[in-house]
Design an enzyme around this catalytic site. Structure first.
Site, mmCIF file in Angstrom:
data_model
loop_
_atom_site.group_PDB
_atom_site.id
_atom_site.type_symbol
_atom_site.label_atom_id
_atom_site.label_comp_id
_atom_site.label_asym_id
_atom_site.label_seq_id
_atom_site.Cartn_x
_atom_site.Cartn_y
_atom_site.Cartn_z
ATOM 1 N N TRP A 12 7.570 -2.709 -2.075
ATOM 2 C CA TRP A 12 6.646 -3.874 -2.191
ATOM 3 C C TRP A 12 7.031 -4.563 -3.815
ATOM 4 C CZ3 TRP A 12 6.271 -6.322 2.089
ATOM 5 C CH2 TRP A 12 6.069 -5.861 3.314
ATOM 6 N N ASP A 43 -0.759 -6.455 -7.374
ATOM 7 C CA ASP A 43 -0.819 -6.438 -5.900
ATOM 8 C C ASP A 43 -1.711 -5.341 -5.390
ATOM 9 O OD1 ASP A 43 -0.374 -6.439 -3.159
ATOM 10 O OD2 ASP A 43 1.891 -6.328 -3.256
ATOM 11 N N LYS A 49 -5.262 -4.459 5.870
ATOM 12 C CA LYS A 49 -5.378 -3.137 5.805
ATOM 13 C C LYS A 49 -6.716 -2.645 5.453
ATOM 14 C CE LYS A 49 -0.720 -3.104 3.755
ATOM 15 N NZ LYS A 49 0.155 -2.668 4.882
#
Length: 362
Positions: free
Chosen positions: A104, A174, A198
């Protein structure tokens, strides 16, 4: 109506607490006596404005967000922020520092390179992203507009145990896969963003926390909906927001508050992850390759001695309600994600299954 317990260990969209889903079901046809569902409610109505305001208030309380930060609820999930961060903080001839710790962060680096100068200040790619770069090896730029990192790599199962030191450079994070799973000192960050799917809601929406002095610096000529200032001025309603997703986030915030806040979420997260890691470490059959110092509490990859057994493992696990245990397609193997909606009962069920599977196939 009861249902057979199914524990979803997927990396996202992820399992939500049953109490939250039951509340959403009870309110679906008639929200608080209005005769309307949230899905058909105008985002500019006083009813939805009340939902939005309460959700922001609860999130601010959960993280003790200082008054000089704006909270935005934006479409596109976390991946849209890979572009919005540099478009709002980085001129074309400016430099930003990025830390590469896996899939990511790598995607964020690739996107930022399309929009400005990127300096990879640290990377664990040479170690196959099985560890985090040593602090002493970080090569920060003196003129960087910000330093960007991913606090938890969902695919590799790596998590930063603490906030990196940047020598005063603005820090962007992030936090998608560990947001609201532990306390955060928001004042140490310039921007925090997290996709909801999530730990605090369904897919399609992201929470973005931006320090106010950084709003209004977007480069000229970008699409207006990529400008934080546009969203801040309109309270995240410059266009029709994903109303039902926002509403569900609000229910999750209320649930977390009622369960004891982020301190309670952290305690449960540690209990769940320790139980699963203990089972893996006690076995010669299962292996977790990640540096133990940086093992994620939320995403736990593991392998079997024979990859050919993975299909059997997944099929047999599914038969007893343990689902979505596949590793990411880029790395293979198996992976259990233990977000806020996962219960300790689910982890115990997985551990019991793993022991029985090892007895029969080991």
């Amino acid at each position: 109506m009861s249902r057979t317990p199914v524990y979803n260990f997927g990396a996202g969209p992820a399992m939500l607490p049953r109490a939250v889903m039951e509340q959403a079901r009870a309110e679906f046809l008639d929200w608080h006596g209005t005769g309307m569902s949230v899905v058909e409610m105008s985002h500019r109505s006083r009813h939805f404005v009340a939902i939005a305001e309460q959700s922001e208030a609860d999130l601010r309380g959960l993280l003790a967000i200082p008054d000089n930060y704006r909270v935005l609820f934006l479409q596109g999930g976390a991946s849209t922020q890979f572009a919005m961060v540099p478009l709002n903080l980085l001129a074309e001839d400016d430099t930003a520092d990025y830390v590469n710790t896996g899939y990511w962060s790598g995607k964020a680096i690739k996107e930022a390179k399309r929009l400005g100068r990127v300096h990879v200040a640290a990377s664990s790619e040479a170690e196959n992203f099985l560890t985090l770069p040593k602090d002493k090896d970080w090569q920060l730029s003196e003129d960087a507009k910000y330093v960007y990192y991913t606090s938890n790599e969902t695919i590799g199962g790596l998590e930063f145990p603490s906030v990196p030191e940047t020598g005063g450079l603005p820090l962007v994070c992030d936090m998608t896969s560990n947001f609201l799973t532990r306390p955060v000192d928001v004042s140490r960050y310039a921007v925090i963003f997290a996709g909801a799917q999530k730990n605090f809601g369904p897919s399609g929406i992201a929470a973005v926390i931006v320090r106010e002095d950084l709003i209004g610096r977007a480069r000229p000529g970008i699409p207006s909906l990529y400008d934080y200032a546009v969203h801040a001025e309109a309270n995240s309603m410059s266009n029709t927001p994903p109303t039902f997703s926002w509403y569900l986030c609000g229910l999750m915030f209320r649930w977390i508050v009622g369960e004891g806040g982020v301190d309670a979420m952290q305690a449960r997260s540690l209990e769940r992850s320790r139980a699963l890691y203990a089972a893996i470490d006690a076995s010669d059959f299962y292996q977790n390759p990640v540096d133990p110092r940086f093992r994620s509490r939320l995403n736990i990859p593991f392998t079997l001695p024979d990859p050919a057994l993975e299909k059997t493992f997944l099929e047999e696990a599914g038969e007893v309600g343990l689902v979505t245990l596949e590793g990411h397609r880029s790395v293979g193997g198996l992976r259990a994600s233990l977000y806020n909606g996962m219960t300790m009962e689910g982890v115990r069920a997985l551990v019991d299954f793993m022991r029985e599977f090892e007895r029969r196939h080991g």
